[in-house]
Design an enzyme around this catalytic site. Sequence first.
Site, PDB file in Angstrom:
ATOM      1  CE  LYS A 203      -2.087  -0.992   3.923  1.00 30.71           C
ATOM      2  NZ  LYS A 203      -1.587  -2.312   4.286  1.00 30.71           N
TER       3      LYS A 203
ATOM      4  NE  ARG B 170      -3.968  -1.293   9.886  1.00 31.70           N
ATOM      5  CZ  ARG B 170      -2.875  -0.703   9.388  1.00 31.70           C
ATOM      6  NH1 ARG B 170      -2.868   0.564   9.064  1.00 31.70           N
ATOM      7  NH2 ARG B 170      -1.775  -1.409   9.219  1.00 31.70           N
TER       8      ARG B 170
ATOM      9  NE  ARG C 211       7.386  -2.968   5.685  1.00 32.14           N
ATOM     10  CZ  ARG C 211       6.107  -2.644   5.507  1.00 32.14           C
ATOM     11  NH1 ARG C 211       5.683  -2.251   4.336  1.00 32.14           N
ATOM     12  NH2 ARG C 211       5.241  -2.736   6.489  1.00 32.14           N
TER      13      ARG C 211
ATOM     14  NE  ARG D 177       7.097  -1.115  10.240  1.00 28.96           N
ATOM     15  CZ  ARG D 177       5.980  -0.872   9.561  1.00 28.96           C
ATOM     16  NH1 ARG D 177       6.018  -0.257   8.403  1.00 28.96           N
ATOM     17  NH2 ARG D 177       4.830  -1.252  10.036  1.00 28.96           N
TER      18      ARG D 177
ATOM     19  NE  ARG E 135       1.886  -4.874  11.319  1.00 30.90           N
ATOM     20  CZ  ARG E 135       2.733  -4.474  10.369  1.00 30.90           C
ATOM     21  NH1 ARG E 135       3.917  -5.038  10.265  1.00 30.90           N
ATOM     22  NH2 ARG E 135       2.394  -3.528   9.551  1.00 30.90           N
TER      23      ARG E 135
END
Length: 189
Positions: free
Chosen positions: A16, A91, A130, A136, A147
């Site tokens: 996204k 969401r 990633r 992160r 998630r």
Amino acid sequence: MTATRFLLLGPPGAGKGTQAALLIEKMAVPQISTGDMLREAVAAGTEIGQIAKTCMDRGELVSDEIVIGVARERLAKDDASKGFILDGFPRTVAQAAALDEMLSELGQKLELCVAIAVEEEPLVQRLLKRAEIEGRADDNEETIRNRMRVYRDQTEPLLDYYRGKGILAEVEGSGTVEDVAERIGKVLE
Ligand code: AMP
């Protein structure tokens, strides 16, 4: 006519953010990412940031109340008056309903929900990679799987929400970034 008020929907890692960043190069509208805004709040150590951090680290959703407040403030800014690309918001169905309401207050309307469809397992692998690159905090396998579960339970119902409104466009998310960008370009036309 090309849509200028739309959102990108899809599981974590579906691309996204990447697609939104490509789109804003071509369109004079801002990318609005609640994830980015919440990470900024965490980095700045604001009250919202402190509350959000615990949820984000666990891969849980931040409360509707906080996220809706953040989105409302951002959408009311001048640069969003001619359009926007929502990335990671809404969401939940409650957020989607709040979005409809806040846009209506601003005299605007959401034109399209572009849903990027991708299989779950390749996504988990993509997110792990990633996380390695970006460092992160919501990056370990357990959090990533959580998630995905949260997406399935709380966000996927939005497909029906937007289908019911007749503004859902589903796009196949496999292939290269360019492949997906081309498919999105087509549904926006
Ligand atoms: P993202 O970068 O969009 O994947 O967002 C990172 C994290 O921020 C998510 O896992 C959630 O904890 C939180 N977050 C971002 N957007 C929302 C939202 N619309 N509703 C609830 N939590 C959100």
